[in-house]
Design an enzyme around this catalytic site. Sequence first.
Site, PDB file in Angstrom:
ATOM      1  N   LYS A 161       0.892  -1.353  -0.105  1.00 46.68           N
ATOM      2  CA  LYS A 161      -0.032  -0.186   0.202  1.00 46.68           C
ATOM      3  C   LYS A 161       0.964   1.210   0.256  1.00 46.68           C
ATOM      4  O   LYS A 161       0.604   2.262  -0.722  1.00 46.68           O
ATOM      5  CB  LYS A 161      -0.820   0.287   1.241  1.00 46.68           C
ATOM      6  CG  LYS A 161      -1.918  -1.000   1.117  1.00 46.68           C
ATOM      7  CD  LYS A 161      -2.774  -1.435   2.475  1.00 46.68           C
ATOM      8  CE  LYS A 161      -3.770  -2.522   2.038  1.00 46.68           C
ATOM      9  NZ  LYS A 161      -4.606  -2.762   3.582  1.00 46.68           N
ATOM     10  N   GLN A 173      -4.168  -1.654   9.617  1.00 47.33           N
ATOM     11  CA  GLN A 173      -4.172  -2.968   9.159  1.00 47.33           C
ATOM     12  C   GLN A 173      -4.759  -3.827   9.954  1.00 47.33           C
ATOM     13  O   GLN A 173      -4.347  -3.968  11.308  1.00 47.33           O
ATOM     14  CB  GLN A 173      -2.714  -3.230   8.700  1.00 47.33           C
ATOM     15  CG  GLN A 173      -2.626  -4.603   7.767  1.00 47.33           C
ATOM     16  CD  GLN A 173      -3.396  -4.271   6.573  1.00 47.33           C
ATOM     17  OE1 GLN A 173      -3.632  -3.327   5.854  1.00 47.33           O
ATOM     18  NE2 GLN A 173      -3.742  -5.650   5.766  1.00 47.33           N
ATOM     19  N   ASP A 190     -10.657   3.064   4.464  1.00 42.15           N
ATOM     20  CA  ASP A 190     -10.911   1.825   4.464  1.00 42.15           C
ATOM     21  C   ASP A 190     -12.523   1.474   4.398  1.00 42.15           C
ATOM     22  O   ASP A 190     -12.885   0.517   4.152  1.00 42.15           O
ATOM     23  CB  ASP A 190     -10.649   0.920   5.663  1.00 42.15           C
ATOM     24  CG  ASP A 190      -9.045   0.254   5.472  1.00 42.15           C
ATOM     25  OD1 ASP A 190      -9.035  -0.279   4.188  1.00 42.15           O
ATOM     26  OD2 ASP A 190      -8.394  -0.007   6.345  1.00 42.15           O
TER      27      ASP A 190
HETATM   28  N1  GUN Z   1      -6.988  -6.904   6.419  1.00 42.41           N
HETATM   29  C1  GUN Z   1      -7.273  -7.399   5.444  1.00 42.41           C
HETATM   30  N2  GUN Z   1      -7.713  -6.675   4.570  1.00 42.41           N
HETATM   31  C2  GUN Z   1      -7.668  -5.343   4.816  1.00 42.41           C
HETATM   32  C3  GUN Z   1      -8.199  -4.118   4.482  1.00 42.41           C
HETATM   33  O1  GUN Z   1      -8.743  -3.956   3.204  1.00 42.41           O
HETATM   34  N3  GUN Z   1      -7.955  -2.997   5.230  1.00 42.41           N
HETATM   35  C4  GUN Z   1      -7.357  -3.222   6.352  1.00 42.41           C
HETATM   36  N4  GUN Z   1      -7.109  -2.225   7.095  1.00 42.41           N
HETATM   37  N5  GUN Z   1      -6.999  -4.205   6.855  1.00 42.41           N
HETATM   38  C5  GUN Z   1      -7.120  -5.447   6.325  1.00 42.41           C
END
Ligand code: GUN
Length: 292
Positions: A52, A96, A119
């Site tokens: 990311k 995350q 998110d």
């Molecule tokens: N863990 C698995 N997928 C995601 C996501 O799209 N965002 C976040 N913050 N954590 C995740």
Amino acid sequence: MQILDGKKAAQAIRGELKIDVAQLAAEGKKIPHLAAILVGNNGASETYVAAKVKACEEAGFKSSLIRFEQEVYENKLLEKIQELNADPDVDGILVQLPLPKHISDEKVINAIDPDKDVDGFHPANIGKMVQGQPTFIPATPHGIMLLLKHYGIDTKGKHAVVVGRSNIVGRPMSILLSANTNPGNCTVTVCHSQTKNIKEFCLQADIIVAALGKPEFITGDMVKEGAIIVDVGITRETDTSRKSGYKLKGDVAFESVAPKCSWITPVPGGVGPMTIAALLKNTYKSCMQKNG
Ligand code: GUN
């Protein structure tokens, strides 16, 4: 069978964003800034967050990676979120998941300013999404919708079976596919761990979104001829013959399913890159809403 190439579609989206951000910079305007919080040393989470941050840099975004050790107190994490909420330079905040067991996902998600919740996990944003109001759509379902759109997949009136009901993927996916939008306008069935005879539902599906986190769960005998298959799974399985020590496995048994379907996402290179592209789109949107 044709491949829904998430890598290619994501590259196109990221390329467009890069041009838009270069334009902002040339005009002396604020550029998007994503702050990512990573707790602990979970290998998969490390990889995702690194991807990311790298994608942000490539698109000309600003990014900050904030790390905490596994044992961090919940309060400390919440304090950091408040600090980022108050920082006018930060457009998007991402924590995350999964978080360590002693930290409440709910408290953490609820602490994020909904206007910076790129998110799309905050209840205020989920509520807006359910009502079809403009908001941040969770990155993975958003990325899947962008992928279907990129390939001009006609979803109207189709029967979509979503396997999995997580807050991150299955639940929002089912809402988006049933919305009066394009793509969308599907008749949606949500299957989960308590569903009796998932195979029967899958065999009726024009579209299957597999998001249950069980490697190769969906097999060829569960798929109708010509179905569209979206594989959200990315489980790491030990493979000592590889340098990384693992192999990525989707929730779909690609070899047996691919010959039966019309379209399919590969793993890797399907949904994963689209999730990142959608996150960047959300962060850009947040920046424009505040500064545009
Ligand atoms: N863990 C698995 N997928 C995601 C996501 O799209 N965002 C976040 N913050 N954590 C995740």
